[in-house]
Design a protein around this motif. Structure first.
Motif, PDB file in Angstrom:
ATOM      1  N   ALA A 208      42.218  41.322  39.802  1.00 32.20           N
ATOM      2  CA  ALA A 208      42.680  41.622  41.156  1.00 32.20           C
ATOM      3  C   ALA A 208      41.850  40.852  42.185  1.00 32.20           C
ATOM      4  O   ALA A 208      42.389  40.240  43.114  1.00 32.20           O
ATOM      5  CB  ALA A 208      42.595  43.122  41.414  1.00 32.20           C
ATOM      6  N   ARG A 209      40.533  40.858  42.018  1.00 34.59           N
ATOM      7  CA  ARG A 209      39.676  40.191  43.007  1.00 34.59           C
ATOM      8  C   ARG A 209      39.885  38.692  43.026  1.00 34.59           C
ATOM      9  O   ARG A 209      39.876  38.062  44.079  1.00 34.59           O
ATOM     10  CB  ARG A 209      38.203  40.495  42.719  1.00 34.59           C
ATOM     11  CG  ARG A 209      37.827  41.895  43.150  1.00 34.59           C
ATOM     12  CD  ARG A 209      36.325  42.007  43.318  1.00 34.59           C
ATOM     13  NE  ARG A 209      35.986  43.380  43.648  1.00 34.59           N
ATOM     14  CZ  ARG A 209      35.063  43.714  44.551  1.00 34.59           C
ATOM     15  NH1 ARG A 209      34.380  42.790  45.184  1.00 34.59           N
ATOM     16  NH2 ARG A 209      34.828  44.979  44.805  1.00 34.59           N
ATOM     17  N   ASN A 210      40.051  38.109  41.828  1.00 37.74           N
ATOM     18  CA  ASN A 210      40.262  36.665  41.774  1.00 37.74           C
ATOM     19  C   ASN A 210      41.564  36.260  42.439  1.00 37.74           C
ATOM     20  O   ASN A 210      41.611  35.287  43.181  1.00 37.74           O
ATOM     21  CB  ASN A 210      40.239  36.188  40.319  1.00 37.74           C
ATOM     22  CG  ASN A 210      38.837  35.862  39.860  1.00 37.74           C
ATOM     23  OD1 ASN A 210      38.253  34.883  40.309  1.00 37.74           O
ATOM     24  ND2 ASN A 210      38.281  36.689  39.005  1.00 37.74           N
ATOM     25  N   TRP A 211      42.608  36.999  42.171  1.00 35.54           N
ATOM     26  CA  TRP A 211      43.887  36.682  42.809  1.00 35.54           C
ATOM     27  C   TRP A 211      43.793  36.887  44.321  1.00 35.54           C
ATOM     28  O   TRP A 211      44.280  36.070  45.113  1.00 35.54           O
ATOM     29  CB  TRP A 211      45.007  37.557  42.244  1.00 35.54           C
ATOM     30  CG  TRP A 211      45.696  36.943  41.064  1.00 35.54           C
ATOM     31  CD1 TRP A 211      45.657  37.385  39.778  1.00 35.54           C
ATOM     32  CD2 TRP A 211      46.527  35.772  41.062  1.00 35.54           C
ATOM     33  NE1 TRP A 211      46.419  36.559  38.980  1.00 35.54           N
ATOM     34  CE2 TRP A 211      46.962  35.568  39.736  1.00 35.54           C
ATOM     35  CE3 TRP A 211      46.949  34.865  42.047  1.00 35.54           C
ATOM     36  CZ2 TRP A 211      47.805  34.497  39.368  1.00 35.54           C
ATOM     37  CZ3 TRP A 211      47.788  33.814  41.683  1.00 35.54           C
ATOM     38  CH2 TRP A 211      48.197  33.643  40.364  1.00 35.54           C
ATOM     39  N   LEU A 212      43.160  37.990  44.696  1.00 33.46           N
ATOM     40  CA  LEU A 212      43.021  38.297  46.117  1.00 33.46           C
ATOM     41  C   LEU A 212      42.333  37.140  46.838  1.00 33.46           C
ATOM     42  O   LEU A 212      42.778  36.671  47.884  1.00 33.46           O
ATOM     43  CB  LEU A 212      42.204  39.585  46.271  1.00 33.46           C
ATOM     44  CG  LEU A 212      42.048  40.130  47.681  1.00 33.46           C
ATOM     45  CD1 LEU A 212      43.400  40.568  48.230  1.00 33.46           C
ATOM     46  CD2 LEU A 212      41.080  41.317  47.688  1.00 33.46           C
ATOM     47  N   GLU A 213      41.267  36.675  46.228  1.00 35.50           N
ATOM     48  CA  GLU A 213      40.493  35.583  46.816  1.00 35.50           C
ATOM     49  C   GLU A 213      41.361  34.335  46.987  1.00 35.50           C
ATOM     50  O   GLU A 213      41.331  33.695  48.033  1.00 35.50           O
ATOM     51  CB  GLU A 213      39.335  35.293  45.863  1.00 35.50           C
ATOM     52  CG  GLU A 213      38.197  34.514  46.462  1.00 35.50           C
ATOM     53  CD  GLU A 213      37.092  34.300  45.425  1.00 35.50           C
ATOM     54  OE1 GLU A 213      36.781  35.254  44.663  1.00 35.50           O
ATOM     55  OE2 GLU A 213      36.576  33.177  45.362  1.00 35.50           O
ATOM     56  N   ARG A 214      42.135  34.016  45.954  1.00 34.87           N
ATOM     57  CA  ARG A 214      42.925  32.788  46.013  1.00 34.87           C
ATOM     58  C   ARG A 214      44.083  32.896  47.008  1.00 34.87           C
ATOM     59  O   ARG A 214      44.400  31.937  47.710  1.00 34.87           O
ATOM     60  CB  ARG A 214      43.425  32.411  44.629  1.00 34.87           C
ATOM     61  CG  ARG A 214      42.361  31.618  43.899  1.00 34.87           C
ATOM     62  CD  ARG A 214      42.322  31.900  42.431  1.00 34.87           C
ATOM     63  NE  ARG A 214      41.098  31.393  41.844  1.00 34.87           N
ATOM     64  CZ  ARG A 214      39.962  32.072  41.790  1.00 34.87           C
ATOM     65  NH1 ARG A 214      39.875  33.290  42.314  1.00 34.87           N
ATOM     66  NH2 ARG A 214      38.894  31.558  41.240  1.00 34.87           N
ATOM     67  N   LEU A 215      44.689  34.052  47.075  1.00 33.21           N
ATOM     68  CA  LEU A 215      45.766  34.212  48.057  1.00 33.21           C
ATOM     69  C   LEU A 215      45.178  34.243  49.463  1.00 33.21           C
ATOM     70  O   LEU A 215      45.750  33.696  50.404  1.00 33.21           O
ATOM     71  CB  LEU A 215      46.568  35.491  47.787  1.00 33.21           C
ATOM     72  CG  LEU A 215      47.315  35.558  46.456  1.00 33.21           C
ATOM     73  CD1 LEU A 215      48.156  36.832  46.393  1.00 33.21           C
ATOM     74  CD2 LEU A 215      48.214  34.337  46.253  1.00 33.21           C
ATOM     75  N   ALA A 216      44.013  34.867  49.594  1.00 37.93           N
ATOM     76  CA  ALA A 216      43.398  34.992  50.911  1.00 37.93           C
ATOM     77  C   ALA A 216      42.922  33.652  51.450  1.00 37.93           C
ATOM     78  O   ALA A 216      42.908  33.421  52.649  1.00 37.93           O
ATOM     79  CB  ALA A 216      42.231  35.971  50.844  1.00 37.93           C
ATOM     80  N   GLU A 217      42.529  32.776  50.534  1.00 39.51           N
ATOM     81  CA  GLU A 217      42.058  31.459  50.960  1.00 39.51           C
ATOM     82  C   GLU A 217      43.143  30.691  51.693  1.00 39.51           C
ATOM     83  O   GLU A 217      42.859  29.709  52.374  1.00 39.51           O
ATOM     84  CB  GLU A 217      41.602  30.640  49.741  1.00 39.51           C
ATOM     85  CG  GLU A 217      40.168  30.915  49.334  1.00 39.51           C
ATOM     86  CD  GLU A 217      39.826  30.227  48.009  1.00 39.51           C
ATOM     87  OE1 GLU A 217      40.684  29.486  47.475  1.00 39.51           O
ATOM     88  OE2 GLU A 217      38.710  30.456  47.522  1.00 39.51           O
TER      89      GLU A 217
END
Lengths: 312, 113, 307
Positions: free
Chosen positions: C165-174
């Motif tokens: 979840a955190r990795n995806w969140l980070e990539r979408l947030a970027e």
């Protein structure tokens, strides 16, 4: 390597990415593996409603794992095809979405209900397994490599399919009737799984000559019927009178009466023009398109500042 | 990006190439590789390597004579004769039983999973 | 006295205030059941929604990963439902024949996904998994031995979920690609899901007993504060707006709650449809039992699931 050398050297796992293969070989292998990969994806697609509809926790877990494995098989197969240098995975997935990618006839028909599920999970997957087992000896090594893992995983799929079949076949009278109805609906499609008996397939001979295929469709169909007709009978399923299938003991051969099968429909399917198949393709395309933004978000290089992931 | 994946079954095994994953970067590639390549077969470790970072020496390259061929040894037997009932299913099952037994013995020996 | 114990071995090194399923008082059993129902229903319904991404994931690899997480959560639900079976309930009673209004999951997990809204899945996973970690940590100190026995197994799989979840969140947030897409969609998902996530912490009538008997020694109010302290700064650091500050007064947080709160049996509209879909075959088959393919969790070896 020229084509005659390829034919001379053709044998199990004989060629790989470091071999300089002629274009004819690479194109034929791409066509075959892409078809296989597409079939995994579309097979997963028609099974996916039954993750939701499975009637017990354990069945739900098993169907979910099966659908997941099929996508994993697609992943492995696209890689094997990609290595031939003709198309990238993205191109092949785009073709599938656009309705240009070909896949197995049975996956052009949606599954109506739970009674129909073992027709795919047991009979169709069983037929696929029959074919795949022979592809462990295909000449394109990355393909054989993918097949190894696929066969390792797939056994459980068919066993689960058989378990569902057994449960329904030993259930209520109504269960048995609905199961028989599902069998009659799917049986002609299953018989067509391996294509026409007199091999109207133009790619067939070449594929065998260069070792991509190791067995003719006819022999595969026969081996399949040998193994799976007794299974159908064991569960009280009766093949419909038509299409006629006759066993000739002298030749240990099942004769399928070509004229009893609807080949117009088969070739309509093969052109991706059957309305139900078209519906499956389009629905899948819409869900692919809907997440295109995610692929874009993760694959585009950051506009400013950030260092790309690749090391120097 | 494409990352090649190498799986090591137990501590005492070599890492073997098992396929690839497509991922935006190394971190995501490591997450994806665990599911793609270590969900059904046992894994003690995975190497996840950017494809373009791999350079290769091939036995057929000019001047190279390593004595090997491009063929590799594979874990599972491939002699599937036809005729017997759904033999390929039994074979697949046998492979899975073996992998499961290995996974269990690895767990009970290893301790630190 | 309760120590961090994620070992699934014998309980003998630790005393428990509660006994086995047959040794509980009526009130104790009701508290244990209420705690387990929230646990099991959350995991089951979340998994049900996650499986919608199968064959619809953003990439083949992403598809496999979310399918895996769905199976993990279903497996956890299976462990918790199995503990409810200790009290004589059957799987059909617990799932397949149970009326929709008797389910006790939070509304966060039942919300439908809009087509292609991967940001929703990512944000939902993030909000849920951070809650799940806190709840499991609290359950590691449970006084009920049957739960203690299984917490470690579940915790073992949650780490991947949080990383995912955190990795995806980070990539979408970027906001790579069209920044309007990733960042905007995540923000919209936060706006939409945050109130529903708060229903994870809505106490039932059994909450005082659950805490008093030590079924889950930490109260939900404490878990909610710990959760806000964790998720709010993470999301704010990515530049997202949240409807509430981490240190907001609990009453101010309460005002954000949606009308339907799940835990009391009141659900959002989407739930009735979902319930109807997943019970469809069971009803069509006219069954009274649900087939088991794996051995009972109590008889399974460490991590083993083959009969």
């Amino acid at each position: 390597m020229d084509l005659s050398t390829v034919k001379e050297r053709a044998g199990p796992r004989q060629f790989g990415p470091t071999d300089d293969m002629p274009r004819e070989y690479r194109e034929a292998a791409t066509r075959m593996i892409q078809f296989h990969a597409n079939s995994e994806i579309m097979g997963a697609y028609i099974e996916r409603p039954f993750v939701r509809q499975a009637p017990s926790l354990d069945r739900k877990l098993a169907v979910s794992a099966q659908v997941q494995d099929e996508i994993g098989h697609g992943q492995l197969l696209y890689r094997a095809a990609e290595n031939l240098g003709i198309k990238t995975r993205e191109e092949m997935l785009d073709e599938l979405a656009a309705g240009e990618g070909k896949f197995l006839n049975c996956f052009h028909y949606p599954l109506g209900n739970w009674y129909e599920l073992p027709m795919i999970m047991f009979f169709v997957d069983g037929a696929a397994m029959r074919r795949q087992a022979t592809l462990k000896r295909t000449s394109w090594e990355p393909y054989a490599h993918a097949i190894d893992k696929i066969c390792f995983e797939e056994g459980f799929h068919i066993k689960h399919g058989e378990d569902i079949l057994r449960e329904l076949a030993t259930g209520s009278r109504r269960d048995q009737e609905l199961l028989q109805r599902a069998f009659e609906k799917w049986w002609p499609r299953i018989l067509q799984f391996f294509g026409p008996t007199d091999d109207q397939s133009t790619h067939d001979d070449f594929s065998q000559e260069v070792g991509l295929k190791t067995m003719s469709n006819d022999d595969l169909r026969n081996a399949f019927l040998n193994a799976y007709l007794p299974k159908a009978e064991k569960y009280g399923l009766e093949p419909p009178e038509y299409p006629r299938v006759e066993y000739h003991e002298d030749r240990d051969h099942y004769e399928v009466y070509e004229e009893d099968l609807d080949w117009d429909e088969f070739f309509t399917v093969a052109r991706n023009e059957l309305p139900t198949g078209r519906g499956q393709i389009d629905k899948r395309r819409r869900s692919q398109d809907a997440v295109a933004w995610v692929r874009e978000a993760i694959e585009t290089t950051p506009a400013s500042g950030d260092t790309p992931a690749a090391a120097d | 990006m494409i990352f090649e994946v190498f799986r090591q079954e137990t501590e005492s095994d070599y890492h073997e190439h098992v396929g690839n994953v497509h991922a935006p970067d190394e971190e995501m590639a490591r997450l994806f590789a665990q599911v793609m390549h270590a969900r059904r077969k046992p894994a003690n470790s995975l190497w996840v390597v950017p494809k373009e970072e791999i350079s290769e020496v091939d036995a057929d390259d000019p001047g190279v004579a390593m004595g090997g061929t491009t063929q590799k040894a594979y874990r599972w037997a491939t002699n599937y004769s036809t005729g017997r009932m759904a033999e390929e299913i039994e074979a697949s099952e046998a492979e899975q039983v073996e992998a499961e037994a290995r996974r269990r013995s690895t767990r009970s020996e290893g301790g630190d999973d | 006295m309760a120590t961090e114990d994620t070992d699934t071995g014998p309980w003998s090194d630790r005393g428990f205030a509660l006994g086995g399923p047959d040794e509980l008082s009526e009130r104790e059993q009701a508290a244990v059941e209420a705690c387990l129902r929230a646990l099991a229903d959350d995991e089951f319904v979340l998994a049900e929604r996650y499986t919608e991404w199968q064959v619809r994931g953003p990439t083949l690899e992403g598809d496999l990963a979310v399918a895996n997480i769905a199976q993990d959560e279903l497996g956890h639900a299976r462990l918790w439902y199995d503990l409810l079976e200790d009290f004589g309930h059957t799987e059909p009673e617990l799932i397949w024949e149970r009326p929709p209004e008797d389910f006790r999951h939070a509304t966060l997990v039942e919300r439908p996904f809009a087509r292609g809204d991967w940001a929703d899945a990512v944000v939902r996973g993030f909000l849920y998994d951070e809650f799940e970690r806190l709840r499991l940590d609290a359950l590691a100190d449970t006084e009920y031995p049957r739960i203690a026995d299984r917490v470690g197994k579940v915790q073992g799989e949650e780490h991947y979920h949080r990383e995912h979840a955190r990795n995806w969140l980070e990539r979408l947030a970027e906001g790579r690609g069209d920044p309007d897409n990733g960042h905007r969609r995540v923000q919209e998902a936060i706006d939409r899901l945050f109130p529903h996530a708060l229903t994870l912490f809505v106490p039932t009538a059994y909450e005082p007993d659950i805490v008093e008997f030590g079924v889950r020694p930490a109260p939900l109010s404490e878990l909610r504060q710990a959760w806000l302290d964790e998720v709010v700064p993470v999301l704010e650091d990515f530049g997202f707006r949240l409807p509430v500050a981490a240190d907001a007064h609990p009453e101010a947080v309460d005002t954000l709650l949606p009308t339907a709160r799940g835990r009391d049996g009141e659900h959002t509209d989407a739930w009735a449809d979902l319930h109807d879909e997943f019970t469809f075959t069971y009803r069509q088959l006219d069954r009274s039992e649900a087939p088991r393919l794996m051995v009972d969790p109590d008889d399974a070896d460490e991590g083993g699931d083959h009969p």
